[in-house]
Write an enzyme that holds these catalytic residues in place. Structure first.
Site, PDB file in Angstrom:
ATOM      1  N   HIS A 103       0.835  -1.205   0.000  1.00 24.46           N
ATOM      2  CA  HIS A 103       0.000   0.000   0.000  1.00 24.46           C
ATOM      3  C   HIS A 103       0.869   1.254   0.000  1.00 24.46           C
ATOM      4  CE1 HIS A 103      -3.361   2.684   1.113  1.00 24.46           C
ATOM      5  NE2 HIS A 103      -2.461   3.264   1.905  1.00 24.46           N
ATOM      6  N   GLU A 104       1.890   1.267   0.852  1.00 22.19           N
ATOM      7  CA  GLU A 104       2.779   2.431   0.906  1.00 22.19           C
ATOM      8  C   GLU A 104       3.547   2.579  -0.396  1.00 22.19           C
ATOM      9  OE1 GLU A 104       2.250   4.483   3.132  1.00 22.19           O
ATOM     10  OE2 GLU A 104       1.048   3.164   4.382  1.00 22.19           O
ATOM     11  N   HIS A 107       1.654   4.569  -2.858  1.00 20.58           N
ATOM     12  CA  HIS A 107       1.813   6.027  -2.769  1.00 20.58           C
ATOM     13  C   HIS A 107       3.068   6.487  -3.504  1.00 20.58           C
ATOM     14  CE1 HIS A 107      -1.575   6.647  -0.208  1.00 20.58           C
ATOM     15  NE2 HIS A 107      -1.076   5.969   0.822  1.00 20.58           N
ATOM     16  N   HIS A 111       3.236   9.079  -6.597  1.00 19.17           N
ATOM     17  CA  HIS A 111       4.139  10.233  -6.618  1.00 19.17           C
ATOM     18  C   HIS A 111       4.930  10.273  -7.923  1.00 19.17           C
ATOM     19  CE1 HIS A 111       7.702  12.551  -4.625  1.00 19.17           C
ATOM     20  NE2 HIS A 111       6.883  13.359  -5.251  1.00 19.17           N
TER      21      HIS A 111
END
Length: 235
Positions: A103-104, A107, A111
């Site tokens: 999940h991270e 991100h 980005h």
């Protein structure tokens, strides 16, 4: 008739509903994470190893992976390009750990690709910080000064910025989870039922964001009901 903003009034129900939603979502996340933290990933990869593979597969080579203390304190910092994984994720080879790590990574991919909602959320950070810190104090100051309508209205609008930030956060988090599930499968990190387990973990995590946003919206609604009409004490 006196102004009832400081004492018990029916609008407190909105605050209570928000609190219950947040507690229920937190309990759901803790229970779900605890359950799947006990199931070892068949690949044997730890959260850190899974994150490294996902970032490599995504062509991201300028993001560091660091360990941070705590449980579920995982986050991606776009300013320093650091993916921080908590103690419960970094070295754990559980289904829950790799789901959170992925999940991270979602991100980080957002980005890299310039995902619009992530950009918007980043732009709102300063305003959201001001709103969360000064919104309520400005409203209270306005009331203490005899229900100064200008201060009260400014306080409401400032608080609304913090609420807007939480609302914008929702699509960012949902999208990161969707990306995570795809990257886990395409990277050969999860097999069979494991992806479904990860989906449950990330779904439970998403509920905390939904509950937080709902609670903030209810709080904003309460403020509007109490102070939005510029009601004053009848003397």
């Amino acid at each position: 008739m006196g102004y009832y903003g400081f004492y018990f009034d029916p609008t407190y129900v909105l605050v209570l509903v928000g609190a219950v939603l947040c507690m229920a979502a937190s309990a759901k996340l803790n229970g779900t994470y605890s359950k799947y933290a006990k199931i070892r990933c068949m690949s044997g990869m730890t959260g850190a190893e899974a994150a490294a593979r996902i970032l490599h597969n995504a062509g991201i080579h300028d993001v560091r992976i660091e360990r941070v203390r705590g449980e579920l304190t995982d986050h991606y910092d776009p300013r320093s390009k650091v993916l921080r994984l908590s103690d419960s994720t970094y070295g754990a080879a559980s289904v829950a750990a790799i789901g959170v790590a992925a999940h991270e990574c979602g991100h980080a991919v957002q980005h890299k690709q310039g995902y619009a909602p992530l950009k918007l959320r980043g732009a709102l950070v300063p305003a959201a910080n001001i709103g969360s810190r000064l919104g309520i104090p400005l409203i209270l100051l306005g009331v203490l000064l005899g229900l100064n309508s200008t201060l009260v209205q400014v306080g409401i609008w400032v608080f609304a910025l913090a609420v807007l930030f939480q609302v914008v956060t929702l699509p960012v988090e949902f999208n990161a989870s969707s990306r995570a599930l795809v990257m886990l499968q395409e990277g050969g990190i999860t097999e069979g039922q494991e992806t479904a387990y990860c989906r449950k973990v990330l779904g439970a995590a998403a509920l905390t964001y939904v509950a937080g946003a709902a609670s903030s919206i209810l709080q904003l609604l309460r403020l509007v009901l109490l102070f939005g009409g510029n009601r004053r004490n009848d003397r």
